[in-house]
Design a protein around this motif. Sequence first.
Motif, PDB file in Angstrom:
ATOM      1  N   GLY A  54      47.711  43.927  74.473  1.00 12.30           N
ATOM      2  CA  GLY A  54      48.341  45.181  74.048  1.00 12.30           C
ATOM      3  C   GLY A  54      49.829  45.140  74.367  1.00 12.30           C
ATOM      4  N   TYR A 105      51.094  39.998  72.485  1.00  9.77           N
ATOM      5  CA  TYR A 105      49.733  40.496  72.284  1.00  9.77           C
ATOM      6  C   TYR A 105      48.648  39.533  72.717  1.00  9.77           C
ATOM      7  CZ  TYR A 105      52.411  43.592  69.282  1.00  9.77           C
ATOM      8  OH  TYR A 105      53.334  44.475  68.803  1.00  9.77           O
ATOM      9  N   ASP A 142      44.834  53.913  79.985  1.00  6.09           N
ATOM     10  CA  ASP A 142      45.606  55.005  80.573  1.00  6.09           C
ATOM     11  C   ASP A 142      45.328  55.094  82.066  1.00  6.09           C
ATOM     12  OD1 ASP A 142      46.787  57.293  81.430  1.00  6.09           O
ATOM     13  OD2 ASP A 142      45.412  58.649  80.378  1.00  6.09           O
ATOM     14  N   ASP A 148      37.377  41.590  76.743  1.00  3.44           N
ATOM     15  CA  ASP A 148      36.983  41.819  75.356  1.00  3.44           C
ATOM     16  C   ASP A 148      35.650  41.169  75.047  1.00  3.44           C
ATOM     17  OD1 ASP A 148      37.978  39.383  75.758  1.00  3.44           O
ATOM     18  OD2 ASP A 148      39.328  39.342  74.044  1.00  3.44           O
ATOM     19  N   ALA A 168      47.875  47.835  77.271  1.00  2.64           N
ATOM     20  CA  ALA A 168      48.558  48.957  76.628  1.00  2.64           C
ATOM     21  C   ALA A 168      47.608  50.104  76.321  1.00  2.64           C
ATOM     22  CB  ALA A 168      49.221  48.482  75.340  1.00  2.64           C
ATOM     23  N   ASP A 169      46.380  49.742  75.977  1.00  4.29           N
ATOM     24  CA  ASP A 169      45.462  50.795  75.555  1.00  4.29           C
ATOM     25  C   ASP A 169      44.711  51.401  76.732  1.00  4.29           C
ATOM     26  OD1 ASP A 169      44.026  48.629  76.189  1.00  4.29           O
ATOM     27  OD2 ASP A 169      42.844  48.546  74.348  1.00  4.29           O
ATOM     28  N   ALA A 188      36.415  51.916  75.957  1.00  7.96           N
ATOM     29  CA  ALA A 188      37.478  52.342  76.869  1.00  7.96           C
ATOM     30  C   ALA A 188      36.889  52.973  78.133  1.00  7.96           C
ATOM     31  CB  ALA A 188      38.405  53.332  76.170  1.00  7.96           C
TER      32      ALA A 188
END
Lengths: 218, 218, 218, 218
Positions: free
Chosen positions: B176, B36, A124, A39, A121-122, A64
Amino acid sequence: MDTATAPQRRAPRPRADAQRNRERIVAAAREMFVEYGSDVPLDEVARRAGVGNATVYRHFADRAELVRQVVLHVTDRVADLAERGIATADADEGAAFTALRTFVHAAVDERIGAMCPMLAADFDPFHPDLLDARERLEQSIEGLMERARAAGQLRTDIAVGDLMVALSQLTRPLPGTACVNMDSFIHRHLQLFLDGLMAPARSELPGEAATLEDLRQD
Amino acid sequence: MDTATAPQRRAPRPRADAQRNRERIVAAAREMFVEYGSDVPLDEVARRAGVGNATVYRHFADRAELVRQVVLHVTDRVADLAERGIATADADEGAAFTALRTFVHAAVDERIGAMCPMLAADFDPFHPDLLDARERLEQSIEGLMERARAAGQLRTDIAVGDLMVALSQLTRPLPGTACVNMDSFIHRHLQLFLDGLMAPARSELPGEAATLEDLRQD
Amino acid sequence: MDTATAPQRRAPRPRADAQRNRERIVAAAREMFVEYGSDVPLDEVARRAGVGNATVYRHFADRAELVRQVVLHVTDRVADLAERGIATADADEGAAFTALRTFVHAAVDERIGAMCPMLAADFDPFHPDLLDARERLEQSIEGLMERARAAGQLRTDIAVGDLMVALSQLTRPLPGTACVNMDSFIHRHLQLFLDGLMAPARSELPGEAATLEDLRQD
Amino acid sequence: MDTATAPQRRAPRPRADAQRNRERIVAAAREMFVEYGSDVPLDEVARRAGVGNATVYRHFADRAELVRQVVLHVTDRVADLAERGIATADADEGAAFTALRTFVHAAVDERIGAMCPMLAADFDPFHPDLLDARERLEQSIEGLMERARAAGQLRTDIAVGDLMVALSQLTRPLPGTACVNMDSFIHRHLQLFLDGLMAPARSELPGEAATLEDLRQD
DNA sequence: AATGAATGAGGGTTCATTCAT
DNA sequence: AATGAATGAACCCTCATTCAT
């Protein structure tokens, strides 16, 4: 097409520059993901890459996509390592587990820690851009594990997902700059984990051996 | 008046409510740190705790203090577990390593993952609020390891820092929401890691065994 | 009425406590307005007064009212000073301007600086609570100036508004703690300003002499 | 393409726009500091300047820097005025004090009131960005005073600090919108103060003449 | 009457992303 | 293609004010 029919000779330079920028950005991001976590402000990545911030967006639609490309890059290099490991194992069957060890430690130096966002989580992991590389990575690591398993050196109750997730976690960058010689710790812990992977198994594992696919939500 | 005439049974609430709020906030933060990461918006923590955002700040001067208190809370509970493990090991010397295993898996369920912020650069593990708890935690884990070592069940080239850092990393919350059955994975990997800790050592470890102190910048 | 018919004897004590709290709050606020400006947090005022924050609100509906009461308090004390100055001037006509000087410097020590909020936009100087005190203040200062004017010692082109506003401004608290010996400066500047007020006038003044009323918006 | 074929006259804007924004922000802040004090919400400054809030932060790292730049801007303009006053005084020695008067009143119109934050505790008047301008300002005002002093028109017991602080205080913005014709009052009070500065001194001053340096904590 | 606790609104600041040159 | 500048949304934290004991 215009670009195809136009004499290709005209200007390979601008593309070369762009390509170089792209590579610099990915390289900068890879380093910074490992150092500061994924981040990190994109402006900082841009600065370290020596380009303007908007240039990052010219190459990568959003954060992303940049993350994805970094993961892709690392995936490729780590898969290379795994394939080299397979070659070693094939050359000397008795060295199969050693090849696995070598691979694991080498992966750290290829910044496998920058692959961690893959677990978020974000992210793919089935994104088209990644499919092939991921497939190759899994195949190669699985191949390496299979060699070691076949040689009776690797316990049989684990799968490629186990190794990849644990590897990701153990090499994961700490939030903030933190520990001075974390690197040294990382290699210690990987070594311990690898010792736990050796056959014969010293305990019964809970849960199920899993591939990466099994990890996802649905 | 009601309050005067009613027996004192009515409600010892005013301070009790504050205490309850404090606990709810810590509990919410602990869960959310695990889910998180410790950089969740404090407003979200407040919402989950069912209080206004400013209430968080009434109880904890700033984010750092909240993090510290969560770590303290978890540290205490994990130290309890370790001490219980020592008792078990003392009761049956042959069960020393089993006690260590039991402790490690139980620690996960006490959200030891919420202790991860402890590893971050901006966290001071020597803060007065933590000193005693940290000392107790290290002593108890060391005690547990010592029992296993004495029983010849634990390899001798590792120290408490190795266990704690690896434990932190392997149980670390993903950014996430991420993987559904990560929990199951965590226990698998801990088991593998524990297998690697058993005596006899199956490989030579790089680097040095270290306590938590050794990890810090100095 | 109930309260009137009930025997008045019951409890004069709680009122005494309340009165004492009220005075402490005003005193604390007066000091802090001068030191930090009138936007100090009310919680700080409460702390300095040694009461809970809610107690401030029991006595003063909101910040505006507290400010008003502080101004009222200071107004009263400064009016006292002005009246004493008048007495002096009446006793010795030649001392009229000296009495004005004495008054001005003494007003500083009565924290006239805490009257500054009076100049702010959100302050209503015609509020009923203030009317009488303000009237008395203006009358007494005007009386003092009139004595000096009559003695031919004060220039004739200024009115009470000039003195009060300039006095407010020159003694105004700085935002933040600021200058160490501001107090000493304040008295120097007042002295210079007073010198400028002496007759004969050394210049022609722009604008119009004005009372406080003239200062307000409408 | 337009940009390529059009004569270079089109628009030197991109950097120019940024510069214009910067100037607009400083101008808006200067006005608003005078109107509302230097603690106006920066969002309001941004709105008045017609830019987004973040643009303020692009140009000025934080509120302190904006304040500093506004002070710098005003300092420069006021120093210009003082230097012009010196020229006048040198041209006609008898006009030295008149030049001082003219300067003081003109300074008000240059929003010298926006320099008030300079007096606040959290303002560093020795910041590198300011040193030169402040030096020039003090030199020029001192020069102007020296001319008047040499002409026997200015009392000898005051220094540049006296004038600057009093000037700041008397022209200081009121909290809130406040008085309609405060401006008129300001000029009256400055005139009175200036009359007090004239030789011969009409009273003895308490305290010591001081430069701005003497005002700081140290 | 007094209090500690709770709260929501608001200001400062950062950052991903978009725009104009 | 590349860039510096601009932006709004989001987060942290403070504070005036209200509530419950």
